[in-house]
Design an enzyme around this catalytic site. Structure first.
Site, short mmCIF file in Angstrom:
data_model
loop_
_atom_site.label_atom_id
_atom_site.label_comp_id
_atom_site.label_asym_id
_atom_site.label_seq_id
_atom_site.Cartn_x
_atom_site.Cartn_y
_atom_site.Cartn_z
N ASP A 143 0.82 -1.22 -0.14
CA ASP A 143 -0.04 -0.21 0.07
C ASP A 143 0.98 1.28 -0.06
O ASP A 143 2.18 1.25 0.35
CB ASP A 143 -0.97 -0.13 1.14
CG ASP A 143 -0.34 -0.49 2.44
OD1 ASP A 143 0.98 -0.53 2.64
OD2 ASP A 143 -0.82 -0.98 3.13
N GLU B 203 -9.68 -2.13 5.05
CA GLU B 203 -10.47 -1.94 6.15
C GLU B 203 -11.78 -2.61 6.41
O GLU B 203 -12.26 -3.28 5.46
CB GLU B 203 -10.86 -0.42 6.28
CG GLU B 203 -9.60 0.67 6.26
CD GLU B 203 -8.85 0.99 7.53
OE1 GLU B 203 -8.89 -0.10 8.45
OE2 GLU B 203 -8.10 1.85 7.56
N HIS C 160 -7.43 -4.91 10.05
CA HIS C 160 -7.07 -4.76 8.57
C HIS C 160 -6.02 -5.45 8.25
O HIS C 160 -4.83 -5.64 9.07
CB HIS C 160 -7.19 -3.23 8.15
CG HIS C 160 -5.99 -2.49 8.67
ND1 HIS C 160 -6.15 -0.96 9.14
CD2 HIS C 160 -4.86 -2.58 8.84
CE1 HIS C 160 -4.98 -0.67 9.43
NE2 HIS C 160 -4.20 -1.33 9.46
N ASN D 281 -7.97 -3.27 14.35
CA ASN D 281 -9.55 -3.42 13.59
C ASN D 281 -9.42 -4.66 12.66
O ASN D 281 -10.21 -4.89 12.04
CB ASN D 281 -9.97 -2.23 13.10
CG ASN D 281 -9.06 -1.77 11.89
OD1 ASN D 281 -8.08 -2.48 11.51
ND2 ASN D 281 -9.39 -0.67 11.07
#
Ligand code: F6R
Length: 242
Positions: free
Chosen positions: A67, A143, A138, A136
């Site tokens: 990313d 996400e 990810h 979370n």
């Protein structure tokens, strides 16, 4: 799925570096998928040491990063481009033409995502993908609640991710709101996956990834469906595993 629990962050980083080195020895023109963030820093340092002291050869290795932030220049010290050169590429004998990182400054971001997917395919697909995990759940910047079938795409970062990543920036409002990320589908097409995690704050995310239901709400849970995935954890991240 294999789960390896090491005593501490140093030991898990060395184990991960050994696995990457083994992959490169077996296939010198390996296509590596790489992550940024705090977790893989020591793994990169160990790989650099292996290159300098043990002649680990990166001359044929090809890399694709997971990313990149949208809107940060390569020379911005918070860009993942900068991170990769600073922590790894500048210190090993990888060839510039074999390094691929999404361009978050592209005029046409949709086109850049398509170009990135095409490049991965042209290079034969990812042999070994390194992942970290967000609190979370990810992976990459996928996400919660993104579709599992997503390929490389533009993502809007979660408030929690923005908050977590603000530790690298001067102010929280400097953290980009968007990023380009390989999608879950791209990641799942890798032949092998190694997920690294250390620290108690990741323990719940790790537990849900391994034992939770496979749901887009916890993206890393999809890894339960991958045929060759290894979690390398320290004792703190493995806290809830029996
Ligand atoms: C980084 C990436 C992210 C991180 C994750 C954990 O390229 O794709 O998914 O792996 O946010 O970050 P750290 O290691 O900083 O806790």
């Amino acid at each position: 799925m294999r789960i390896i629990i090491e005593d501490n962050y140093e030991a898990l980083s060395k184990k991960a570096a050994l696995m990457v080195a083994g992959q490169i020895l077996l296939k010198p023109n390996t296509v590596l998928g790489l992550a940024t963030g705090s977790t893989p820093i020591l793994m990169y340092r160990e790989l650099v040491r292996m290159h300098k002291e043990e002649d680990l050869d990166f001359s044929e290795v090809i890399t694709f990063n997971l990313d990149e932030y949208v809107g940060l220049d390569r020379n911005d010290k918070n860009s993942y481009y900068y991170y990769m050169f600073e922590n790894f590429f500048n210190h090993v004998n990888i060839k510039m033409e074999n390094i691929f990182i999404p361009n978050g400054m592209a005029d046409n971001l949709e086109e850049e995502c398509k170009r990135y997917e095409r490049l991965i395919e042209e290079k034969g697909g990812i042999d070994l993908q390194i992942l970290g995990i967000g609190k979370n759940g990810h992976i990459g910047f996928n996400e919660p609640d993104l579709k599992f079938e997503a390929t490389t795409h533009v993502v809007k970062l979660d408030d929690e991710t923005i908050k977590a990543n603000s530790r690298f920036f001067n102010r929280i409002d400097e953290v980009p709101r968007f990023a380009i990320s390989m999608g879950i589908k791209t990641i799942m097409h890798s032949r092998k996956i190694i997920l690294l995690s250390n620290g108690e704050e990741k323990a719940e995310a790790v537990y849900k990834a391994i034992y939770g239901p496979i749901v887009p709400n916890h993206p890393a849970s999809v890894l339960q469906l991958h045929p060759d995935v290894t979690f390398i954890l320290d004792r703190n991240a493995a806290k809830y595993l029996s």
